[in-house]
Enzyme design. Structure first.
Site, PDB file in Angstrom:
ATOM      1  N   GLN A  11       0.826  -1.205   0.000  1.00 37.96           N
ATOM      2  CA  GLN A  11       0.000   0.000   0.000  1.00 37.96           C
ATOM      3  C   GLN A  11       0.862   1.258   0.000  1.00 37.96           C
ATOM      4  OE1 GLN A  11      -2.688  -0.106   3.341  1.00 37.96           O
ATOM      5  NE2 GLN A  11      -1.087  -0.553   4.840  1.00 37.96           N
ATOM      6  N   ASP A  45      14.186 -10.279  -4.196  1.00 40.07           N
ATOM      7  CA  ASP A  45      13.817 -11.269  -3.185  1.00 40.07           C
ATOM      8  C   ASP A  45      14.491 -10.929  -1.862  1.00 40.07           C
ATOM      9  OD1 ASP A  45      13.166 -13.430  -1.649  1.00 40.07           O
ATOM     10  OD2 ASP A  45      13.995 -14.943  -2.998  1.00 40.07           O
ATOM     11  N   TYR A 108      11.758   2.700   5.846  1.00 42.58           N
ATOM     12  CA  TYR A 108      10.613   2.913   6.736  1.00 42.58           C
ATOM     13  C   TYR A 108      10.658   1.942   7.909  1.00 42.58           C
ATOM     14  CZ  TYR A 108       9.086   5.601   2.761  1.00 42.58           C
ATOM     15  OH  TYR A 108       9.041   6.521   1.746  1.00 42.58           O
ATOM     16  N   ASP A 111       6.367   1.999  14.816  1.00 44.14           N
ATOM     17  CA  ASP A 111       6.130   2.220  16.244  1.00 44.14           C
ATOM     18  C   ASP A 111       6.461   0.973  17.071  1.00 44.14           C
ATOM     19  OD1 ASP A 111       3.756   1.341  14.694  1.00 44.14           O
ATOM     20  OD2 ASP A 111       2.858   1.057  16.669  1.00 44.14           O
ATOM     21  N   TYR A 134       8.810  -9.096  15.103  1.00 48.99           N
ATOM     22  CA  TYR A 134       8.664  -8.053  14.087  1.00 48.99           C
ATOM     23  C   TYR A 134       9.348  -6.758  14.523  1.00 48.99           C
ATOM     24  CZ  TYR A 134       6.487  -4.285  11.411  1.00 48.99           C
ATOM     25  OH  TYR A 134       6.286  -3.157  10.659  1.00 48.99           O
TER      26      TYR A 134
END
Length: 297
Positions: A11, A45, A108, A111, A134
């Protein structure tokens, strides 16, 4: 100039392809070599970080923007190697190539590098303490980009959504059309941020005459809960005619919606440094929602 965008099918990636177009030739990559509109693009990849320098050598980009990431937060808890390959090792490989070739690198982050125990918006210089795989992988990716030593722009963002792709807003519109009542978590606080806003501000940062380098928090302004966001989505959907009727939304605690990965309860990022450095005002999350809903309408 040639701008290389990793993750052109996400997105944020799709918004970047739009926003970056005035800067020059934009080259997109995806893992499959296909973009959402069916057109072909370069293959990258991130599961094989060592394959990326050959692609960079061949394309010789003037700017590199990395919007690719492993973002399945719950699956990351059991898919650890793939998560770190995509979110930590691959950005490090790209950043080192960019540093060696004098190429600005935009990356990027999230938080989720914080533990969510705060009560005031997190500043860029506050200690990180990720809660899961993550968040840890994204923190390690940031560290790898900084360690490369080149010009870098790291933007931490949060609660990203768009009129396309898989995100909270689109999920709410889909299930809201099917059900009369929903239950949504009300004790996680953050700032819903449109992907288009992130892409547009990225371009402004790249065009800044000061050749900026560093870490910034790039979110809309203000804060809400997932429950508050859901209620705002339905109110706006009703006004815009996106939905004919809306469900009632029950506020529940996170304990009633257990997930494999622990989420930060407080995800509000302090975006004042970015506004000061770029000389811009970041819109409220409510204004951002209105714009995205207008696209859908």
């Amino acid at each position: 100039m040639t701008v290389l965008v990793f993750g052109g099918n996400g997105q944020l990636g799709q918004e970047l392809l739009r926003a970056l177009a005035p800067l020059g030739k934009v080259v997109a990559t995806t893992r499959s070599g296909t973009l959402p509109d069916g057109s072909t693009c370069e293959v990258a990849d991130f599961g094989r970080p060592d394959s990326l320098p050959a692609l960079l050598d061949r394309l010789q980009p003037s700017v590199v923007v990395n919007a690719a990431a492993y973002t399945a937060v719950d699956r990351a808890e059991r898919d650890v190697d793939a998560t770190f390959a995509a979110n930590a090792q691959a950005p490090g490989v790209i950043a080192r190539w960019c540093a060696a070739h004098g190429v600005p690198f935009v990356h990027y982050s999230t938080d989720y590098v914080f533990d969510g125990q705060g009560t005031a918006p997190y500043r860029e210089d506050e200690p990180t303490a990720p809660l899961g795989v993550y968040g840890t992988s994204k923190r390690d990716g940031e560290d790898a980009v900084r360690a490369a030593g080149g010009r870098h722009l790291i933007f931490r963002t949060a609660w990203v959504y768009a009129s396309h792709g898989a995100n909270f807003l689109r999920t709410m519109l889909r299930v809201g059309a099917e059900r009369d009542q929903l239950r949504v978590v009300a004790d996680q606080i953050g700032t819903p941020t449109p992907a288009a806003l992130i892409a547009d501000v990225t371009v402004q940062a790249l065009q800044h005459p000061g050749a900026l380098s560093g870490t910034w928090h790039l979110t809309a302004s203000g804060q809400t809960s997932w429950h508050g966001f859901a209620e705002a989505i339905f109110a706006e959907a009703l006004v815009m005619g996106v939905l004919d009727k809306v469900p009632s939304v029950e506020a529940i605690p996170s304990s009633e919606y257990p997930t494999p990965a622990k989420r930060p309860a407080w995800s509000v990022l302090d975006n004042r440094k970015l506004q000061q450095d770029l000389g811009i005002a970041l819109p409220t999350w409510q204004d951002g929602l209105k714009r995205v809903m207008a696209e859908i309408a």
